[in-house]
Design an enzyme around this catalytic site. Structure first.
Site, PDB file in Angstrom:
ATOM      1  CG  ASN A   7      -1.785   1.170   1.381  1.00  0.00           C
ATOM      2  OD1 ASN A   7      -1.740   2.089   0.563  1.00  0.00           O
ATOM      3  ND2 ASN A   7      -2.607   1.170   2.415  1.00  0.00           N
ATOM      4  CE  LYS A  14      -0.539   2.685   6.905  1.00  0.00           C
ATOM      5  NZ  LYS A  14      -1.957   2.999   6.997  1.00  0.00           N
ATOM      6  NE  ARG A  91      -5.952   2.205  -0.074  1.00  0.00           N
ATOM      7  CZ  ARG A  91      -5.946   3.309   0.629  1.00  0.00           C
ATOM      8  NH1 ARG A  91      -4.849   3.728   1.197  1.00  0.00           N
ATOM      9  NH2 ARG A  91      -7.045   4.008   0.778  1.00  0.00           N
ATOM     10  CG  HIS A 180     -12.040   4.604   3.262  1.00  0.00           C
ATOM     11  ND1 HIS A 180     -12.636   5.750   3.733  1.00  0.00           N
ATOM     12  CD2 HIS A 180     -10.708   4.788   3.384  1.00  0.00           C
ATOM     13  CE1 HIS A 180     -11.699   6.612   4.126  1.00  0.00           C
ATOM     14  NE2 HIS A 180     -10.514   6.045   3.915  1.00  0.00           N
ATOM     15  CG  HIS A 208     -12.831   3.568   7.005  1.00  0.00           C
ATOM     16  ND1 HIS A 208     -12.132   2.391   6.867  1.00  0.00           N
ATOM     17  CD2 HIS A 208     -11.897   4.550   7.021  1.00  0.00           C
ATOM     18  CE1 HIS A 208     -10.833   2.652   6.817  1.00  0.00           C
ATOM     19  NE2 HIS A 208     -10.671   3.958   6.909  1.00  0.00           N
ATOM     20  N   GLY A 210     -11.248   7.167  10.140  1.00  0.00           N
ATOM     21  CA  GLY A 210      -9.805   7.294  10.350  1.00  0.00           C
ATOM     22  C   GLY A 210      -9.426   8.725  10.040  1.00  0.00           C
ATOM     23  CG  ASN A 211      -5.693  11.662   9.260  1.00  0.00           C
ATOM     24  OD1 ASN A 211      -6.280  12.540   9.901  1.00  0.00           O
ATOM     25  ND2 ASN A 211      -4.555  11.864   8.650  1.00  0.00           N
ATOM     26  NE  ARG A 241      -8.478  13.577   2.999  1.00  0.00           N
ATOM     27  CZ  ARG A 241      -8.564  12.270   2.797  1.00  0.00           C
ATOM     28  NH1 ARG A 241      -9.644  11.750   2.247  1.00  0.00           N
ATOM     29  NH2 ARG A 241      -7.576  11.468   3.140  1.00  0.00           N
ATOM     30  NE  ARG A 285      -3.884   8.926  19.038  1.00  0.00           N
ATOM     31  CZ  ARG A 285      -3.142   8.117  18.299  1.00  0.00           C
ATOM     32  NH1 ARG A 285      -2.661   7.012  18.836  1.00  0.00           N
ATOM     33  NH2 ARG A 285      -2.869   8.385  17.051  1.00  0.00           N
ATOM     34  N   GLY A 331      -9.007   3.976  12.769  1.00  0.00           N
ATOM     35  CA  GLY A 331      -8.379   4.551  13.967  1.00  0.00           C
ATOM     36  C   GLY A 331      -9.348   5.148  14.986  1.00  0.00           C
ATOM     37  CB  ILE A 332     -11.708   7.979  14.781  1.00  0.00           C
ATOM     38  CG1 ILE A 332     -10.547   8.941  14.505  1.00  0.00           C
ATOM     39  CG2 ILE A 332     -12.754   8.644  15.647  1.00  0.00           C
ATOM     40  CD1 ILE A 332     -10.827   9.962  13.416  1.00  0.00           C
ATOM     41  CD  GLU A 334      -9.953  -0.450  14.032  1.00  0.00           C
ATOM     42  OE1 GLU A 334      -8.889  -0.639  14.640  1.00  0.00           O
ATOM     43  OE2 GLU A 334     -10.069  -0.577  12.795  1.00  0.00           O
ATOM     44  CD  GLU A 384      -8.296  -0.170   4.463  1.00  0.00           C
ATOM     45  OE1 GLU A 384      -7.615   0.163   5.458  1.00  0.00           O
ATOM     46  OE2 GLU A 384      -8.691   0.628   3.619  1.00  0.00           O
TER      47      GLU A 384
END
Ligand code: ADP
Length: 394
Positions: A7, A14, A91, A180, A208, A210-211, A241, A285, A331-332, A334, A384
């Site tokens: 990815n 990653k 990906r 996503h 979903h 995340g960032n 965004r 956080r 991330g958020i 979960e 993913e």
């Protein structure tokens, strides 16, 4: 069969090496800050300590070469040589209208991906580099492209067309594509498994968060709507965004502040979202911490983010004529306990009753709705890479 999942982002990559017999992750890791002064490779092999290599990694080809070397390393390696890698799964963010499913990459596919760069200028170029480098380093190994957009291909016209001249769609490709997709697919299928009900009988909303964040409505196994559009800028409020805004803001602010198209694009993608509102951070956080310490703008950013998700859950429930399961992931989704609680507060009218005790969990697969809740709510860590590996094997 071992599949290498790659990815590639603009300055990071990653990867995972997955043994498809048993779907075991043999090794995984990431390379960050490619092209910067202090790049770093973090690598974790099965049953071995994590290692970190910090040195300047000038470009993606060097990064991928380093990863392949670590995988074959005498001490910490998990394969003897590259022939053990049966295929590489990539990906790819934007498949445009050409790709409704995953595809074995050949020259024509690469060319079509290059054509899609204009639709995803931030993502597709890096994805293409990943493909080109692995073709070079592993010339005999097949490469497969797995698209973020593919799962959303089933959307009806009523969902994917914008109310702009039809010729913009026909001649310029302006439509909702959605992103996503691999994550929405994975967590929705997993939710039906956990719930013990047939995927094709369910109305599911997947969040979903995340960032980058998006939400999807999946009715009987098919996406019927999703929040990201032509680009990953539309929909939910994100880390940096804006998500949905009045399109009239763009010409207005360009005149008021004497901004170019490029300036506005940059601000909406990189300086907006919860970062833009709070002025503190794009990371939830930091925002929670700042809010607790009295930053009203950080609290406001969290509230605006949650309100937008709630609005989408309401509208997707209306569009599907109900909802059986809601899933939180990324991330958020979960990890952010309070965000899930704010989003799902006061939704008993919809048959959604959150169990606040069960909701106090992070990063685990768990049902967080009360037993009597008509709508079941799950937290499901996304995977993913596994979807990409399965598609590549298929
Ligand atoms: P992406 O893949 O889009 O970069 P991720 O799904 O990895 O994003 O999500 C990253 C975001 O998740 C972080 O920016 C942060 O806001 C949020 N996050 C991660 N861990 C936590 C946590 N423990 N509590 C709250 N938010 C978290």
């Amino acid at each position: 069969m071992k599949v290498f999942v790659l990815n590639c982002g603009s300055s990071s990559l990653k990867y995972q090496l997955i043994n498809m017999e048993g779907e075991t992750v043999l090794a995984k890791g990431l390379v960050e800050k490619i092209g910067e002064k202090s790049s770093v490779l973090k690598h974790k092999a099965l049953n071995k300590e994590e290692i970190k290599i910090s040195e300047k990694i000038a470009a993606h080809n060097k990064a991928i070469k380093m990863v392949l070397d670590v995988l074959q390393d005498e001490k910490i390696g998990v394969i003897k040589n590259m022939d053990e890698i049966s295929a590489v799964g990539h990906r790819v963010v934007h498949g445009g209208e050409k790709f409704s499913g995953s595809v074995l990459i050949n020259d024509a596919v690469s060319e079509a991906l290059r054509e899609n760069i204009k639709l995803a200028p931030l993502h597709n170029p890096a994805n293409l580099i990943g493909i080109e480098v692995s073709q070079k380093l592993m010339p005999d190994t097949p490469n497969v492209g797995v698209f973020d957009t593919a799962f959303h291909y089933s959307m009806p016209e009523q969902a994917f067309l914008y109310a702009v001249p039809y010729s913009w769609y026909k001649e310029n490709g302006v439509r909702r594509y959605g992103f996503h997709g691999t994550s929405h697919k994975f967590v929705s299928e997993r939710a039906s498994e956990l719930d013990g009900r047939n995927y094709e009988d369910l109305k599911i909303i997947t969040c979903h968060l995340g960032n980058g964040a998006s939400i999807a409505a999946i009715d009987k196994g098919r996406v019927v709507d999703t929040s990201m559009g032509l680009t990953p800028l539309e929909g939910l409020v994100m880390g940096t965004r804006s998500g949905d805004i009045d399109p009239g803001i763009i010409p207005y602010i360009m005149k008021e502040r004497n901004l170019s198209i490029e300036d506005v694009d940059e601000v909406l993608n990189k300086e907006s979202g919860v970062l833009g509102i709070s002025g503190v951070s794009n990371d939830f956080r930091d925002l929670s911490e700042a809010a607790e310490a009295g930053s009203r703008k950080s609290e406001l950013a969290l509230e605006i983010f949650c309100r937008r998700v709630k609005k989408y859950i309401g509208s997707y429930t209306a569009v599907m004529g109900g909802v059986d399961i809601i899933v939180f992931t990324a991330g958020i989704g979960e990890n952010a306990v309070e965000v899930r609680e704010i989003i799902l507060s006061d939704m008993e009218y919809f048959g959604i009753c959150l169990d606040k005790e069960k909701n106090k969990c992070r990063g685990e697969e768990i049902k967080i709705s009360k037993e009597e809740s008509a709508v079941k709510v799950y937290v499901i860590p996304t995977n993913e890479e596994l979807v990409i590996a399965r598609e590549t094997k298929k």
